[in-house]
Write an enzyme that holds these catalytic residues in place. Structure first.
Site, PDB file in Angstrom:
ATOM      1  N   GLU A   1      40.447  68.574  24.040  1.00  0.00           N
ATOM      2  CA  GLU A   1      40.221  67.777  22.836  1.00  0.00           C
ATOM      3  C   GLU A   1      39.530  68.698  21.834  1.00  0.00           C
ATOM      4  OE1 GLU A   1      37.870  64.206  23.363  1.00  0.00           O
ATOM      5  OE2 GLU A   1      37.940  63.812  21.198  1.00  0.00           O
TER       6      GLU A   1
ATOM      7  N   ARG B   1      35.343  69.578  39.105  1.00  0.00           N
ATOM      8  CA  ARG B   1      35.010  70.422  37.962  1.00  0.00           C
ATOM      9  C   ARG B   1      34.006  71.503  38.357  1.00  0.00           C
ATOM     10  NH1 ARG B   1      33.172  68.548  32.988  1.00  0.00           N
ATOM     11  NH2 ARG B   1      34.865  67.090  33.045  1.00  0.00           N
TER      12      ARG B   1
ATOM     13  N   LYS C   1      30.005  68.886  26.281  1.00  0.00           N
ATOM     14  CA  LYS C   1      30.190  69.300  24.883  1.00  0.00           C
ATOM     15  C   LYS C   1      29.159  68.644  23.973  1.00  0.00           C
ATOM     16  CE  LYS C   1      35.058  69.435  25.061  1.00  0.00           C
ATOM     17  NZ  LYS C   1      36.296  69.058  24.427  1.00  0.00           N
TER      18      LYS C   1
HETATM   19  P1  ATP Z   1      33.640  66.160  27.601  1.00  0.00           P
HETATM   20  O1  ATP Z   1      32.473  67.127  27.659  1.00  0.00           O
HETATM   21  O2  ATP Z   1      33.720  65.417  26.326  1.00  0.00           O
HETATM   22  O3  ATP Z   1      33.833  65.345  28.857  1.00  0.00           O
HETATM   23  P2  ATP Z   1      35.804  67.784  28.504  1.00  0.00           P
HETATM   24  O4  ATP Z   1      34.953  68.875  29.036  1.00  0.00           O
HETATM   25  O5  ATP Z   1      36.510  66.874  29.416  1.00  0.00           O
HETATM   26  O6  ATP Z   1      34.947  66.983  27.472  1.00  0.00           O
HETATM   27  P3  ATP Z   1      38.338  68.405  27.294  1.00  0.00           P
HETATM   28  O7  ATP Z   1      38.589  69.059  25.999  1.00  0.00           O
HETATM   29  O8  ATP Z   1      38.861  67.048  27.493  1.00  0.00           O
HETATM   30  O9  ATP Z   1      36.791  68.438  27.480  1.00  0.00           O
HETATM   31  O10 ATP Z   1      38.784  69.346  28.486  1.00  0.00           O
HETATM   32  C1  ATP Z   1      40.050  69.943  28.571  1.00  0.00           C
HETATM   33  C2  ATP Z   1      40.401  70.228  29.999  1.00  0.00           C
HETATM   34  O11 ATP Z   1      39.407  71.025  30.622  1.00  0.00           O
HETATM   35  C3  ATP Z   1      40.489  68.954  30.809  1.00  0.00           C
HETATM   36  O12 ATP Z   1      41.705  68.981  31.520  1.00  0.00           O
HETATM   37  C4  ATP Z   1      39.304  68.991  31.730  1.00  0.00           C
HETATM   38  O13 ATP Z   1      39.612  68.408  32.948  1.00  0.00           O
HETATM   39  C5  ATP Z   1      39.039  70.484  31.862  1.00  0.00           C
HETATM   40  N1  ATP Z   1      37.613  70.722  32.106  1.00  0.00           N
HETATM   41  C6  ATP Z   1      36.580  70.367  31.318  1.00  0.00           C
HETATM   42  N2  ATP Z   1      35.405  70.697  31.880  1.00  0.00           N
HETATM   43  C7  ATP Z   1      35.685  71.297  33.061  1.00  0.00           C
HETATM   44  C8  ATP Z   1      34.906  71.870  34.117  1.00  0.00           C
HETATM   45  N3  ATP Z   1      33.578  71.896  34.061  1.00  0.00           N
HETATM   46  N4  ATP Z   1      35.558  72.391  35.187  1.00  0.00           N
HETATM   47  C9  ATP Z   1      36.887  72.386  35.236  1.00  0.00           C
HETATM   48  N5  ATP Z   1      37.687  71.867  34.285  1.00  0.00           N
HETATM   49  C10 ATP Z   1      37.108  71.323  33.207  1.00  0.00           C
END
Ligand code: ATP
Ligand code: MG
Length: 553
Positions: A36, A261, A271
């Site tokens: 996003e 994650r 974020k």
């Molecule tokens: P927020 O902090 O708002 O929850 P987000 O980290 O999920 O946001 P996105 O932009 O939706 O942010 O993430 C894009 C992709 O990165 C998604 O497919 C998410 O699953 C993956 N992602 C985000 N954080 C992690 C993490 N810590 N480890 C592995 N994958 C991640």
């Protein structure tokens, strides 16, 4: 297609893909990375990027970069540009154009109408509060909305009015008609479309209704023919909803696979928190070298290859786990040890006069001692030097334990002669301010027979040394899990940045932004890409030579 030809370790996702290919359920592998655009990418995203692009490459498939831009309130082009830059820098290729959820707004709107016509979606006009109360709880079924049984005609008309801007934000919402008693809260008539009179970074004022993430995500994957939709575990409970939408719409069904994650010690990765650090100026910006962002790590001097190695080394699984930051730092060290040119610079200077050396020599010093093919630079030597204060002790331990300078002791000057400390001078406060040494002029590039000089120290010629600004970065947080603190801001490390300077050998003045060097015996340093000018580099400490936090713990 058969098992891929790759050195990458197997994992449960590869096993699923292998089975899908062998059984003929799939004949190709299409993945996607769907950020996003509401912030910069961090090291957790890097894990997802390496996983998705890595699988696509290994199976000769494709990985799309798709911006999930369904929420106009928080999204900006600045983030889109930063994300593209980071993914490319990590070494991945998304093909011709990145894709955007907003490109599918027309299609998603038509699908919403299709569901209304099938009696599978309705316009709800309860207040947000009523809706929340009627949703029920984990132990209590929800209550059906009084608007749930509106006729198809009425729903179509209201939805059309919503789209035409005839209703204010929050007055109506389009919901899927599934099951208000489902034990899975995501299936209790979830929202599909909401009214938002807000301009979108790409579609401008075209829309004042926007699809919810949950209505958009699965169908975006479907449109793109994503075979394996890999996401983090918190979306596991959403999977039945995504499956419901593609089934009701009778469209291609991607398979969602969830993994744990990445959590990294001494950092935060939400974020929202990273944005707060930026907005409240706890750091200089998203690309502050202390940030866990890809752009921060790049500016700090972490090589892309080190980040890829890290993501491979930590593996993928379904169990939530914490990785210690030292694992990432070790990957950075390994990569830089192999690639960074060696240079000499002194951060904590002590003057040395070589009493029997009046000349100036231009010495050849190898750029990388293990890689002679990388050539040499010129290193000026003279009779007055700077060495590091820590390399002299007035009353040193026995020679078997201590290899640096002390009264009467010998060391080799890196890339130069063996010197002996004949005398040391103190000021009135009792501090050592100068050493008087003699050089053995027969020792350039060789150890005469019978001479055992173990210690090697770094130095710079005083008259040639260049004073350069140096930023000593340390961990941004001094607690292993900052989220455990009452307020994570209280876990900020007050000593995460110290600004100082180094006396550097002259060749470092030609260093270009982004270039990394090993200052021998000191650490790895990278020329800051924002604040350096030609001939006036600013050096960021990338990483220490050894793990200094292991001791502390
Ligand atoms: P927020 O902090 O708002 O929850 P987000 O980290 O999920 O946001 P996105 O932009 O939706 O942010 O993430 C894009 C992709 O990165 C998604 O497919 C998410 O699953 C993956 N992602 C985000 N954080 C992690 C993490 N810590 N480890 C592995 N994958 C991640
Ligand atoms: Mg997300």
């Amino acid at each position: 297609m058969s098992t891929p030809d790759t050195a990458a370790p197997s994992n449960f996702i590869r096993t699923i893909i292998d089975e899908d290919l062998q059984s003929g359920r799939r004949d190709t592998v299409i993945t996607r990375f769907p950020p996003e655009p509401n912030g910069y990418l961090h090291i957790g995203h890097a894990k997802s990027i390496c996983l998705n692009f890595g699988l696509a490459a290994d199976y000769n498939g494709r990985c799309n970069l798709r911006f999930d831009d369904t929420n106009p309130a928080k999204e900006e082009d600045e983030y889109v540009d930063a994300i593209k830059k980071d993914v490319a820098w990590l070494g991945f290729d998304w093909g011709e154009q990145p894709l955007f959820a907003s490109d599918y707004f027309d299609q998603l709107y038509r699908w919403a109408i299709e569901l209304i016509k099938k009696g599978k979606a309705y316009v709800d006009s309860q207040s947000a509060e009523q809706m929340r109360v009627n949703r029920g709880t984990l132990t209590e079924a929800g209550k059906e909305s009084p608007y749930r049984n509106r006729s198809v005609e009425e729903n179509l008309e209201l939805f059309e009015q919503m789209k035409n801007g005839e209703h204010p934000d929050g007055s109506h919402i389009l919901r899927a008609k599934i099951d208000m008693a489902s034990p899975n809260m995501n299936l209790r008539d979830p929202a599909m479309y909401r009214i938002l009179h807000a301009p979108h970074h790409r579609t401008g004022d075209t829309w004042c209704i926007y699809p919810m993430y949950d209505f958009a995500h699965g169908q975006e994957d479907s449109i793109e023919g994503v075979t394996h939709s890999i996401c983090t575990l918190e979306f596991e409970d959403h999977r039945p909803l995504y499956d419901w939408f593609v089934k009701e719409l009778d469209i291609f069904a991607p398979q969602q696979i969830e993994f744990a994650r990445l959590n990294l010690s001494y950092t935060v990765m939400s974020k929202r928190k990273l944005l707060q650090l930026v907005n409240e100026k706890h750091v200089e910006g998203w690309d502050d070298p202390r940030m866990p962002t890809i752009s921060g790590m790049r500016r700090r001097g972490y090589p892309a290859a080190a980040i890829r190695t890290f993501c491979e080394r930590i593996g993928v699984g379904r169990a939530a786990s914490w990785i210690d930051l030292s694992v990432l730092e070790e990957c950075v060290r390994e990569e830089l040890n192999a690639t960074a040119y060696r240079r000499q610079a002194v951060l904590n200077p002590l003057k040395v006069t070589i009493t029997n050396y009046g000349q100036i020599e231009q010495l050849d010093a190898p750029n990388h001692p293990q890689q002679p093919g990388e050539g040499c630079r010129t290193l000026p030597m003279s009779g007055t030097l700077w060495i590091d204060r820590d390399d002299f002790m007035e009353d040193p331990p026995p020679p078997k334990k201590y290899f640096r300078l002390g009264p009467g002791r010998e060391v080799r000057l890196r890339n130069s002669y063996i010197i002996k400390c004949d005398e040391y001078i103190k000021n009135e406060k009792g501090e050592v301010i100068e050493l008087k040494c003699s050089a053995d002029l027969d020792t350039l590039g060789k150890n005469p027979e019978g001479r055992k000089v173990k210690g090697i120290i770094h130095w710079v010629s005083a008259e040639h040394a260049q004073k350069v600004p140096v930023r000593i970065y340390d961990r941004l947080f001094n607690q292993e899990n900052p989220d455990k603190a009452e307020n994570y801001l209280s876990a900020l490390n007050p000593a995460s940045l110290q600004e100082t300077f180094a006396l550097a050998e002259p060749s470092l003045m030609e260093a270009k932004p982004g270039e990394t060097f090993q200052f021998e015996r000191v650490g790895y340093f990278t020329v800051d890409s924002k604040d350096s000018k030609t001939g006036a580099p600013v050096f960021n400490r990338t990483v220490t030579l050894r793990d200094t936090w292991a001791k502390v713990k």
